[in-house]
Structure formats: structure tokens, C-alpha cells
Design a protein around this motif. Structure first.
Motif, PDB file in Angstrom:
ATOM      1  N   ILE A   4       0.858  -1.182   0.000  1.00 25.63           N
ATOM      2  CA  ILE A   4       0.000   0.000   0.000  1.00 25.63           C
ATOM      3  C   ILE A   4       0.896   1.234   0.000  1.00 25.63           C
ATOM      4  O   ILE A   4       1.731   1.411   0.888  1.00 25.63           O
ATOM      5  CB  ILE A   4      -0.924   0.030   1.228  1.00 25.63           C
ATOM      6  N   ILE A   5       0.767   2.073  -1.014  1.00 24.36           N
ATOM      7  CA  ILE A   5       1.537   3.313  -1.082  1.00 24.36           C
ATOM      8  C   ILE A   5       0.789   4.443  -0.378  1.00 24.36           C
ATOM      9  O   ILE A   5       1.370   5.235   0.367  1.00 24.36           O
ATOM     10  CB  ILE A   5       1.813   3.704  -2.551  1.00 24.36           C
ATOM     11  N   SER A   6      -0.521   4.511  -0.611  1.00 25.70           N
ATOM     12  CA  SER A   6      -1.341   5.517   0.060  1.00 25.70           C
ATOM     13  C   SER A   6      -2.778   5.039   0.088  1.00 25.70           C
ATOM     14  O   SER A   6      -3.166   4.137  -0.666  1.00 25.70           O
ATOM     15  CB  SER A   6      -1.238   6.875  -0.653  1.00 25.70           C
ATOM     16  N   LEU A   7      -3.585   5.627   0.978  1.00 22.48           N
ATOM     17  CA  LEU A   7      -4.999   5.287   1.050  1.00 22.48           C
ATOM     18  C   LEU A   7      -5.806   6.523   1.394  1.00 22.48           C
ATOM     19  O   LEU A   7      -5.289   7.495   1.929  1.00 22.48           O
ATOM     20  CB  LEU A   7      -5.252   4.159   2.046  1.00 22.48           C
ATOM     21  N   ARG A   8      -7.085   6.461   1.084  1.00 23.37           N
ATOM     22  CA  ARG A   8      -7.977   7.584   1.351  1.00 23.37           C
ATOM     23  C   ARG A   8      -9.397   7.059   1.545  1.00 23.37           C
ATOM     24  O   ARG A   8      -9.762   6.026   0.984  1.00 23.37           O
ATOM     25  CB  ARG A   8      -7.933   8.606   0.205  1.00 23.37           C
ATOM     26  N   PHE A   9     -10.176   7.784   2.346  1.00 21.92           N
ATOM     27  CA  PHE A   9     -11.564   7.426   2.608  1.00 21.92           C
ATOM     28  C   PHE A   9     -12.486   8.421   1.910  1.00 21.92           C
ATOM     29  O   PHE A   9     -12.135   9.591   1.727  1.00 21.92           O
ATOM     30  CB  PHE A   9     -11.868   7.458   4.112  1.00 21.92           C
ATOM     31  N   SER A  10     -13.671   7.964   1.550  1.00 22.74           N
ATOM     32  CA  SER A  10     -14.675   8.872   1.005  1.00 22.74           C
ATOM     33  C   SER A  10     -16.065   8.320   1.316  1.00 22.74           C
ATOM     34  O   SER A  10     -16.242   7.120   1.526  1.00 22.74           O
ATOM     35  CB  SER A  10     -14.506   9.045  -0.507  1.00 22.74           C
ATOM     36  N   GLN A  30     -23.900   3.114  -1.504  1.00 18.82           N
ATOM     37  CA  GLN A  30     -22.500   2.701  -1.594  1.00 18.82           C
ATOM     38  C   GLN A  30     -21.783   2.763  -0.250  1.00 18.82           C
ATOM     39  O   GLN A  30     -20.900   1.971   0.013  1.00 18.82           O
ATOM     40  CB  GLN A  30     -21.781   3.596  -2.613  1.00 18.82           C
ATOM     41  N   GLY A  31     -22.192   3.686   0.636  1.00 22.77           N
ATOM     42  CA  GLY A  31     -21.571   3.777   1.952  1.00 22.77           C
ATOM     43  C   GLY A  31     -20.136   4.267   1.876  1.00 22.77           C
ATOM     44  O   GLY A  31     -19.708   4.890   0.907  1.00 22.77           O
ATOM     45  N   MET A  32     -19.359   3.953   2.917  1.00 20.55           N
ATOM     46  CA  MET A  32     -17.962   4.382   2.987  1.00 20.55           C
ATOM     47  C   MET A  32     -17.095   3.550   2.050  1.00 20.55           C
ATOM     48  O   MET A  32     -17.228   2.331   1.974  1.00 20.55           O
ATOM     49  CB  MET A  32     -17.450   4.216   4.424  1.00 20.55           C
ATOM     50  N   THR A  33     -16.246   4.233   1.306  1.00 18.28           N
ATOM     51  CA  THR A  33     -15.307   3.533   0.425  1.00 18.28           C
ATOM     52  C   THR A  33     -13.875   3.905   0.801  1.00 18.28           C
ATOM     53  O   THR A  33     -13.626   4.934   1.426  1.00 18.28           O
ATOM     54  CB  THR A  33     -15.540   3.894  -1.054  1.00 18.28           C
ATOM     55  N   GLN A  34     -12.955   3.033   0.418  1.00 15.81           N
ATOM     56  CA  GLN A  34     -11.526   3.275   0.610  1.00 15.81           C
ATOM     57  C   GLN A  34     -10.820   3.182  -0.729  1.00 15.81           C
ATOM     58  O   GLN A  34     -11.048   2.227  -1.494  1.00 15.81           O
ATOM     59  CB  GLN A  34     -10.910   2.239   1.554  1.00 15.81           C
ATOM     60  N   GLY A  35      -9.984   4.164  -1.022  1.00 19.87           N
ATOM     61  CA  GLY A  35      -9.185   4.129  -2.233  1.00 19.87           C
ATOM     62  C   GLY A  35      -7.734   3.816  -1.882  1.00 19.87           C
ATOM     63  O   GLY A  35      -7.212   4.289  -0.865  1.00 19.87           O
TER      64      GLY A  35
END
Length: 333
Positions: free
Chosen positions: A295-301, A307-312
Motif C-alpha cells: 500500500i503506497i497511500s490510502l484515502r476514505f470517502s 454505496q456507503g464508505m469507500t476506501q481508495g
């Protein structure tokens, strides 16, 4: 067997350690402590060295030189807690030292550039021996597999000794520049990184040395990370068609392969952080993808509708030797 296979085999030995449950409880407890938890999420990628670094450098963080808002006093680690963390760090660093031992015996000058812990923080672990941590025989298959890696063999058997010593002092800065370029854009790398010099010249061997050192350092980082994850849980995070809702950019350059994914965040999803190693399993066109990645980076939206909470996630693929930059060695042949 590959480094990846031997590392997973070694992780199974970690699961059997009598003190593992106490380590899990300790890391979980540290994550819940005011100040400590926030800092551990901001200084990821150094395994057990992260809480030790925070403990021994508290004044820097409390003075707010880190830019992170903290309580006036951080929770002090007890002697027992320190002992557990130092013991686990000793184990990981011992593996690093065993892996690079043959190279360091021949070229002592290279040690700071190969072991990922060497330049971060020096700790006194003289009270520990490997027998306090694990049966040393359990480590040997992993170490032997590492010694067979192409980068190790090239430094030991091909690169001229005088060139190694000539470049040892500038190697750490060159590696820093190369890492910076790898994590940003190939265009940001200087020409001496991108362009292959004429073979068998001094410049060519210096080029090979830098690339081999980066690969060795990166593989050790991933070995350390996998073992650290094995202390904390018995399964990797898996991104597959059950949780992937979007596959974004899939791009490669001459040294690495990056993938962008978005997943549906679920209650049972195992928490993960940058530098963690995960498994990706999905279909891309007519191809079945099954590979490990950092994992280089992650983000929430917040999703729209149901769809609810997603993670990129931005992910970097690693090969069977846990090397995210295999082409650095192959292009230096």
C-alpha cells in the motif's frame, strides 16, 4: 524456493511464538493511547521501531516540531513494554543482518545502505540473543533464499571491489534520490538514474551498484513488514471481487507497476496502513490477476446512495522476491 515463499513459511513460525499474544495486546494498547496512536499512524513502515522511536524522542513531538497536535505528556512505556518491543525489533534486525552478511563481510562500507533500519535509529539490543526470540534454524531458509537473489549475486560476484568502495560514501544520497523518483515520477529522476551507461565502464558499475542496493533495501523492508504483520494477525488483507468496486489506473514504468483500487469498506475489513502488504485477486479483461502489493497511500470517502464508505488505495506490485523494483536489476545486466 522464492524469498516470498520462504518469508511466508517463516511467518507461520511467528504464529507459534509463546510471546506473540502479548505483542498483539501491546501494539493494540499503544494504538489506543492518546498521542501515541496518532504518532504511530504518522510514522508507519518501521514496524516495532516506530513506537520505540516515539518513546525515545518524545520531547520532539511534545514541542510540536512534528506538526502533530499532542498532549503535554505522552504515555511512558513500561520496562516490560520496552523489553517486548526491543526483543521483536532485535529479531527483525537480526534477519536483516543475516541477509546482508555476505555482502557486508566483503564490503563493510555498504551496510548503512542495505539494512533499512541502519540509518533510522540505533538502539542497544545487546541484552538479547536470537535464541531469546526464536529457534535460529527457522530463519536459515529465508536467509539462504535471499543470498541467491540476483542483486546480492551481482554485488558479490560482478561489481568490481574498488568501484564499490569508491561509491560507498555517496550511495545513501543516491538511493534517497532514486527512492524519491520512484515514489513520484520518472521525469523527476536525474539522467544518471534513467540512462544506462556504456557497459563495463566505471559509470556502468556505479549504476548497477545503486540499483542493486535499492532492491536489497526494498526487499528487506517488505520482509520486515510481512513478519510484523504476522505478529499481529494470521491473514493478509485481500482485495478481490467481493470488495473491489472500481479498478482505476494500472500503470507501469521501466522499474515498477502501480495499481489504483477502490473498495467497499466493510465492518469486517482488516484495518491497513501504508507499507502494509496485501493480496490482490481480480479479473482484468481476459487476465486473472493474483499478486501481492505494498500500500503506497490510502484515502476514505463517503459513497453516494447505498454505496456507503469507500476506501481508495494506491498499490505497488511486488514480485516473488518481494521486490517492488525488479527491473532495476534486470536492466543492469
Amino acid at each position: 524456493m522464492s524469498i516470498q515463499t520462504e518469508c511466508f513459511n517463516f511467518c507461520k513460525q511467528i504464529w507459534k511464538l509463546s510471546y506473540r499474544a502479548e505483542v498483539i495486546a501491546l501494539i493494540h494498547s499503544l494504538g489506543q493511547r492518546s498521542g501515541f496512536g496518532e504518532l504511530m499512524q504518522n510514522f508507519v513502515g518501521h514496524q516495532f521501531l516506530t513506537p520505540l522511536y516515539i518513546h525515545y524522542n518524545q520531547s520532539d513531538f511534545i514541542d510540536n516540531t512534528s506538526g502533530i497536535r499532542l498532549p503535554t505528556v505522552l504515555h511512558q512505556l513500561s520496562e516490560k513494554e520496552l523489553s517486548f518491543l526491543l526483543k521483536c525489533h532485535f529479531l527483525l534486525n537480526f534477519i536483516n543482518e543475516q541477509c546482508v552478511q555476505k555482502i557486508v563481510e566483503k564490503f563493510p562500507e555498504l551496510k548503512p545502505s542495505l539494512n533499512p533500519y541502519e540509518r533510522f535509529m540505533s538502539l542497544d539490543v545487546s541484552n538479547f540473543s536470537i535464541n531469546d526470540c526464536i529457534d535460529p534454524r527457522m530463519i536459515q531458509p529465508l536467509v539462504e533464499s535471499f543470498h541467491k537473489h540476483e542483486a546480492c549475486q551481482k554485488i558479490l560476484n560482478e561489481i568490481p571491489e574498488d568501484l564499490v568502495r569508491l561509491n560507498a560514501n555517496v550511495l545513501p544520497e543516491n538511493i534517497k534520490i532514486l527512492f524519491g523518483g520512484l515514489f513520484n515520477s520518472i521525469r523527476e529522476m536525474p539522467s544518471w538514474v534513467r540512462d544506462i551507461p556504456e557497459k563495463n565502464t566505471n559509470e556502468y558499475w556505479a549504476y548497477c551498484l545503486i540499483r542493486c542496493a535499492v532492491c536489497i533495501n526494498s526487499i528487506l523492508r517488505n520482509i520486515n513488514q510481512l513478519i510484523y504483520q504476522a505478529f499481529l494477525r494470521e491473514q493478509l488483507v485481500v482485495f478481490n471481487e467481493d470488495n473491489i468496486i472500481y479498478i482505476g489506473k494500472h500503470q507501469s514504468n521501466f522499474v515498477c507497476e502501480d495499481v489504483e483500487l477502490t473498495i467497499q469498506a466493510q465492518e469486517e475489513t482488516i484495518p491497513c496502513l501504508p507499507f502494509d502488504i496485501v493480496l490482490m485477486k481480480y479479473t482484468s479483461g481476459k487476465n486473472e490477476v493474483k499478486t501481492f502489493a505494498n500500500i503506497i497511500s490510502l484515502r476514505f470517502s463517503i459513497g453516494i446512495g447505498n454505496q456507503g464508505m469507500t476506501q481508495g488505495f494506491d498499490l505497488r506490485v511486488v514480485d516473488e522476491s518481494l521486490n517492488p523494483y525488479p527491473a532495476l536489476v534486470s536492466t543492469s545486466r
